[in-house]
Design an enzyme around this catalytic site. Structure first.
Site, PDB file in Angstrom:
ATOM      1  N   SER A  49     -45.702  88.387   3.995  1.00 39.25           N
ATOM      2  CA  SER A  49     -45.692  88.062   5.605  1.00 39.25           C
ATOM      3  C   SER A  49     -44.814  88.810   6.489  1.00 39.25           C
ATOM      4  O   SER A  49     -43.417  88.875   6.035  1.00 39.25           O
ATOM      5  CB  SER A  49     -45.484  86.705   5.446  1.00 39.25           C
ATOM      6  OG  SER A  49     -45.303  86.191   6.932  1.00 39.25           O
ATOM      7  N   ARG A  50     -45.211  89.511   7.405  1.00 37.78           N
ATOM      8  CA  ARG A  50     -44.321  90.342   8.023  1.00 37.78           C
ATOM      9  C   ARG A  50     -43.852  89.688   9.139  1.00 37.78           C
ATOM     10  O   ARG A  50     -42.708  90.533   9.941  1.00 37.78           O
ATOM     11  CB  ARG A  50     -45.273  91.794   8.693  1.00 37.78           C
ATOM     12  CG  ARG A  50     -45.796  92.488   7.697  1.00 37.78           C
ATOM     13  CD  ARG A  50     -46.541  93.622   7.916  1.00 37.78           C
ATOM     14  NE  ARG A  50     -47.169  94.436   6.817  1.00 37.78           N
ATOM     15  CZ  ARG A  50     -48.505  94.478   6.418  1.00 37.78           C
ATOM     16  NH1 ARG A  50     -49.366  93.566   7.538  1.00 37.78           N
ATOM     17  NH2 ARG A  50     -49.062  94.870   5.553  1.00 37.78           N
ATOM     18  N   VAL A  51     -44.165  88.770   9.571  1.00 37.82           N
ATOM     19  CA  VAL A  51     -43.488  88.106  10.533  1.00 37.82           C
ATOM     20  C   VAL A  51     -43.016  86.691  10.456  1.00 37.82           C
ATOM     21  O   VAL A  51     -41.882  85.818  11.039  1.00 37.82           O
ATOM     22  CB  VAL A  51     -44.147  88.060  11.999  1.00 37.82           C
ATOM     23  CG1 VAL A  51     -44.435  89.240  12.533  1.00 37.82           C
ATOM     24  CG2 VAL A  51     -45.389  87.177  11.942  1.00 37.82           C
TER      25      VAL A  51
END
Ligand code: ATP
Ligand code: MG
Length: 496
Positions: free
Chosen positions: A362-364
């Site tokens: 999950s990049r954010v």
């Protein structure tokens, strides 16, 4: 009459003339196939505009060529024949949206299909809309609690984020999304479940699950099943997003599940082939990337100045034999802010949700994780990463030293603790408690096969004797030393 009035008169005349011209202009149906019509003679028309056929049925322009335009028919296309007249209606396709939609099932045109009352108080929202620009957006800072330990701890999702759920058939993709919807019960999030190209029985089962878990009251189901025309299947996710935008514009947080975009891409491929567009890789048309990027780009978190609402998107993609490198998966992976990768092998070995932690990201969401979860999850993350590495190497090793063995045992227990039944969401505090217990070695004394039972014991004990602690952590979303000491005491009592 002064000069200005004169000018106005002339301008009005011109406008009137154009109006008349538009009314006079009509095209002719060249051919109709599978809900798609090719039309000649309509020159003054734009993309997304609604047209009307001679028999009153409407259509929607999705392709403009030099001599023909392509229209998807919104209704029974069998009543349309070649040579029929077609008029442009001079407005972009919009659907009715309404607060009354919550708890209801609608089709891709926003019409109720659950046999209950029509919507009275509606507003029109365009199906296609340019996504808000950067100025209007805010970075993601609030979590969407999925209620699933493995997601909330390791792959946290933030409100306004786009997180892909990807995996083979029957790996629990829909269940993961539905569980997330179920967990939004008291979180003030409006959920939209958009079913695309699925069997009717499956959609009915989802609606039943939502009802049983008291989750339909905050959910809208947008349904375009496999028996609906490809045009409605193509339209459904855009309509679902339009409904989401209506609530986002009111400052609400919205969660949209697109189940699934593989079938959406198939519908679009079918339409494109009928339109005789050149076929590219895997027979998809060249603009299939744009198909999904313009959809998912509409998910965002709005700045407070613009209402502060958000749309979180959970698109689902089906893979074949776990292959992520085919056309549609690679496209959507590159559009989203991360992916949850579900694996058949894990699913079959009883690890459900079957999340492959190594390939999921999950990049954010990390920025949106609660303080409490951050604190217990950081150790979990590290331990699991090391466990995976060691487990891979230890396969070649016959004799392991004590330390490695301990580490492998701890890892096996952590893996067990992340297993979770379907439709059984955990609150933040419950998650913190069991993850804390496992990651800090409080469960090391039990055998791996007993872990699930012990976990249940802890949760049940806390529900009865640790109510205050649960409430406090859920409310403050923090986990300080005092909370920790108290939890340790409660867990030790529970597993006595
Ligand atoms: P499809 O590709 O057919 O859409 P899917 O990937 O959406 O499948 P699901 O329909 O969600 O998968 O799940 C497949 C089966 O696995 C269902 O019978 C579901 O009840 C079961 N299942 C999914 N998750 C869990 C879980 N966490 N615990 C127990 N059973 C589960
Ligand atoms: Mg499914």
């Amino acid at each position: 009459m002064n000069k200005f009035d004169d000018f106005l008169k002339k301008a009005e005349k011109i406008i009137e003339l154009t109006k008349e011209d538009q009314v006079k202009e009509y095209g002719e149906v060249y051919e109709v196939k599978d809900g798609v019509a090719l039309i000649t003679g309509l020159t003054n028309i734009s993309f997304g505009e609604v047209v009307q056929f001679e028999n009153g049925i409407k259509g929607y322009v999705i392709d403009i060529d030099v001599d023909k335009i392509g229209v998807i028919v919104l209704g029974d296309y069998l009543g349309i024949k070649s040579g029929d007249k077609v008029y442009g209606l001079n407005y972009i396709l919009s659907i009715p949206v309404s607060d009354e939609m919550i708890g209801r099932v609608v089709n891709a045109l926003g019409e109720p299909i659950d046999g209950e009352s029509d919507f009275k108080n509606t507003k029109l929202y365009p199906v296609e809309k340019i996504a808000p620009g950067v100025i209007k957006r805010k970075s993601v800072d609030t979590p969407i609690q999925t209620g699933l330990k493995v997601i909330d701890a390791l792959i946290p999702i933030g409100r306004g984020q786009r997180e892909l759920i990807i995996g083979d058939r029957g790996t629990g993709k829909t269940t993961l999304a539905i569980d997330t919807i179920i967990n939004q019960k008291d979180q003030d999030v409006i959920c939209i479940y958009c079913a695309i190209g699925q069997r009717n029985s499956k959609i009915a089962a989802v609606i039943e699950t939502l009802k049983e878990n008291d989750a339909l009251n905050h959910t809208i189901v947008v349904s375009a099943s496999a028996t609906d025309s490809v045009s409605l299947q193509y339209l459904a996710p855009y309509s679902a997003t339009a409904i989401g935008e209506y609530f986002m514009d009111k400052g609400k947080d919205v969660l949209i599940v697109y189940d699934d975009l593989s079938k959406h891409a198939w519908a679009y491929r079918q339409i494109s082939l009928i339109l005789r567009r050149p076929a590219g890789r895997e027979a998809y048309p060249g603009d299939v990337f744009y198909l999904h990027s313009r959809l998912l780009e509409r998910a965002c978190r709005m700045d407070q100045k613009y209402g502060g609402g958000s749309i979180t998107a959970l698109p689902i993609i089906e893979t074949l034999e776990g292959d992520l490198s085919t056309y549609i998966p690679t496209n959507v992976i590159s559009i989203t802010d991360g992916q949850i990768f579900l694996e058949t092998d894990l699913f079959n070995s009883g690890i459900r949700p079957a999340v492959n932690i190594g390939l999921s990201v999950s990049r954010v969401g990390g920025a949106a994780q609660t303080k409490a979860m951050k604190k217990v999850a950081s150790k979990l993350k590290l331990d699991l990463a090391q466990y995976r590495e060691m487990a891979a190497f230890s396969q070649f090793e016959s004799e392991l030293d004590e330390q490695t063995k301990n580490f492998l045992n701890r890892g096996a227990r952590l893996t067990q603790i992340l297993i979770q039944d379907k439709n059984n969401p955990y609150s933040l505090a419950q998650q913190v408690a069991v993850i804390y217990a496992a990651a800090n070695g409080l469960l090391d004394q039990f055998s791996v096969s007993d872990i699930k039972k012990v976990e249940e014991k802890i949760v049940n004990y806390l529900n009865v004797n640790g109510k205050k602690w649960l409430e406090k952590v859920n409310k403050n979303k923090t986990f300080d030393e005092k909370d920790e000491a108290e939890l340790k005491k409660l867990i030790n009592e529970a597993i006595l």
